[in-house]
Enzyme design. Sequence first.
Site, PDB file in Angstrom:
ATOM      1  N   HIS A 145      -8.492  -9.109   3.406  1.00  0.00           N
ATOM      2  CA  HIS A 145      -8.290  -7.738   3.309  1.00  0.00           C
ATOM      3  C   HIS A 145      -9.490  -7.281   2.738  1.00  0.00           C
ATOM      4  O   HIS A 145      -9.840  -5.938   3.221  1.00  0.00           O
ATOM      5  CB  HIS A 145      -8.209  -8.103   1.499  1.00  0.00           C
ATOM      6  CG  HIS A 145      -6.660  -8.732   1.221  1.00  0.00           C
ATOM      7  ND1 HIS A 145      -5.973  -8.733   2.433  1.00  0.00           N
ATOM      8  CD2 HIS A 145      -6.169  -9.718   0.459  1.00  0.00           C
ATOM      9  CE1 HIS A 145      -4.802  -9.445   1.660  1.00  0.00           C
ATOM     10  NE2 HIS A 145      -5.251 -10.155   0.805  1.00  0.00           N
TER      11      HIS A 145
ATOM     12  N   HIS B 252      -1.796  -7.623   2.818  1.00  0.00           N
ATOM     13  CA  HIS B 252      -0.489  -6.769   2.075  1.00  0.00           C
ATOM     14  C   HIS B 252      -2.059  -5.463   1.104  1.00  0.00           C
ATOM     15  O   HIS B 252      -1.364  -4.213   0.688  1.00  0.00           O
ATOM     16  CB  HIS B 252      -0.216  -7.201   0.325  1.00  0.00           C
ATOM     17  CG  HIS B 252      -1.302  -8.201  -0.522  1.00  0.00           C
ATOM     18  ND1 HIS B 252      -2.524  -9.127  -0.091  1.00  0.00           N
ATOM     19  CD2 HIS B 252      -1.483  -7.650  -1.485  1.00  0.00           C
ATOM     20  CE1 HIS B 252      -3.511  -8.829  -1.787  1.00  0.00           C
ATOM     21  NE2 HIS B 252      -2.697  -8.397  -2.168  1.00  0.00           N
TER      22      HIS B 252
HETATM   23  C1  BG6 Z   1      -4.023 -13.038  -1.856  1.00  0.00           C
HETATM   24  C2  BG6 Z   1      -4.798 -14.696  -1.402  1.00  0.00           C
HETATM   25  O1  BG6 Z   1      -3.919 -12.531  -0.674  1.00  0.00           O
HETATM   26  O2  BG6 Z   1      -4.605 -12.125  -2.377  1.00  0.00           O
HETATM   27  C3  BG6 Z   1      -5.811 -14.714  -2.732  1.00  0.00           C
HETATM   28  O3  BG6 Z   1      -3.996 -15.222  -1.126  1.00  0.00           O
HETATM   29  C4  BG6 Z   1      -6.318 -13.786  -4.089  1.00  0.00           C
HETATM   30  O4  BG6 Z   1      -6.271 -15.076  -3.206  1.00  0.00           O
HETATM   31  C5  BG6 Z   1      -5.204 -12.262  -3.635  1.00  0.00           C
HETATM   32  O5  BG6 Z   1      -5.742 -13.464  -5.386  1.00  0.00           O
HETATM   33  C6  BG6 Z   1      -5.586 -10.782  -4.573  1.00  0.00           C
HETATM   34  O6  BG6 Z   1      -4.294  -9.979  -4.390  1.00  0.00           O
HETATM   35  P1  BG6 Z   1      -4.395  -8.508  -5.105  1.00  0.00           P
HETATM   36  O7  BG6 Z   1      -3.889  -7.861  -4.867  1.00  0.00           O
HETATM   37  O8  BG6 Z   1      -3.976  -9.360  -6.262  1.00  0.00           O
HETATM   38  O9  BG6 Z   1      -6.574  -8.340  -5.317  1.00  0.00           O
END
Ligand code: BG6
Length: 459
Positions: A230, A168
Amino acid sequence: MDLRSDAVVLFGATGDLAAKKLYPALYELTRRGRLDLPVIGVGRSRWDDQQLITAARKSVLETHGRLDDEVFDRLAGNLTMVSGDYADPDTYRRLAEALAAAERPLFYLAIPPAVFGAVVDGLAAAGLAARGRVVVEKPFGRDLESSHALNDALRAAFAPERIFRIDHYLGKESVEGLRVFRFANRLFEPLWNAEHIENIQITLSEVFGTEGRAGFYDRMGATRDVLQNHMLQVVALLAMEPPARAGDAAFREEEIRALRRIAPLAPESTVRGQYAGYRHEPGVAADSNTETFVATRLRVDSPRWAGVPFYLRTGKLMPGTATEVVVEFKAPRQDLVPAVDGAAAQPNLLRFRLGRGDGITLSIQAKDPGAEVASRPVELPVDFDAALGERREAYERLLDDALDGRHLRFAREEAIEQEWRIVEPILDLPEPVASYPKGSWGPADADALAGRWHSPTLR
Ligand code: BG6
């Protein structure tokens, strides 16, 4: 098959991701007039339609703090539930009935990797896969080998152009903004190399813990949960060479080339930590060696980045929440102006704030007021919400793209494989994780990894 999907099937409808991200995204799409389709929740908990609607309402309220009844009623009118075991053919028979009128359903798998296989097989056996698209949540497998197996299973049921792999972060406006910053501005481009950059630090810190999903998290750990996907995506965007021409295809190719140049992570330059008390959480093994924190140093093997370390750290129960890149520039070539009061000279820092309240902050040296000519740091911040207006959330954008069959913001298969290759040497290390107090920046050894971590802007 370029037509927009005509139904959404949400596997994992009773789960954590659906509650946190997917119902709010479906609501926003409804509000913008982008979604007026049957949305079928599938889950193992025995829910009826009303329970699904209640859960969706609660999740929208918790995320947005408010809700427009007229919009929500439109979404609720489209929501129905199919409960059942993912391995039971009857679940898919009932789902097929519910989808009788849909020609192009979108299957969203917001479920743990362990049940991906059963769901994909169930969809294929019921004849549903042949006419649908599938969205798969990260982490994509547990390592390189299992990601291959997962690919094989998906490809056996879905044509490649109908498979959408979510990371995402690729759907975040702030992360896409790195591409714009680098390639639409001349200002920093000549400086974007080992000649001028000392190091790059990326912190993804969260003030909260595993938030009720410790059982899932314990089989995952920070490396698989966010570093492999990420954080490495962000590294690729920072490290990549300019594509030879404009356009998404050339851009994605170059991003993958950047990943290929990243050397596998080394256990000796990695620190794994676990917050105190983690092993007492429900669902966590009493002797769990899962890391809730990881810090590491990586190398990009290219002339541009020769000798420039990239430091990455991520953890749960940190002093604050932030996703921030700090680019530390080298000191001036000559030491001509002292820092105020004999303090050590401060480097120029360029911060990309990628989380909520995203923006950029540049630290430069200004003259300290007074008789002496000495420098002290000042900050030039830009807040993107204020400057550009509110932007759409990642999950909303990604769902919208998947409904249209647009791949641009989804992870490419080779990118995911490269990411597994990079993290492979630090997965499941036998050495015990170091404990760290809640609310700290992880084990002390992590501090020593980077000469000096720059604290991110916390919220
Ligand atoms: C998710 C993880 O993919 O990303 C979570 O599984 C994490 O553990 C999250 O909290 C963080 O995403 P963002 O968009 O809040 O930085």
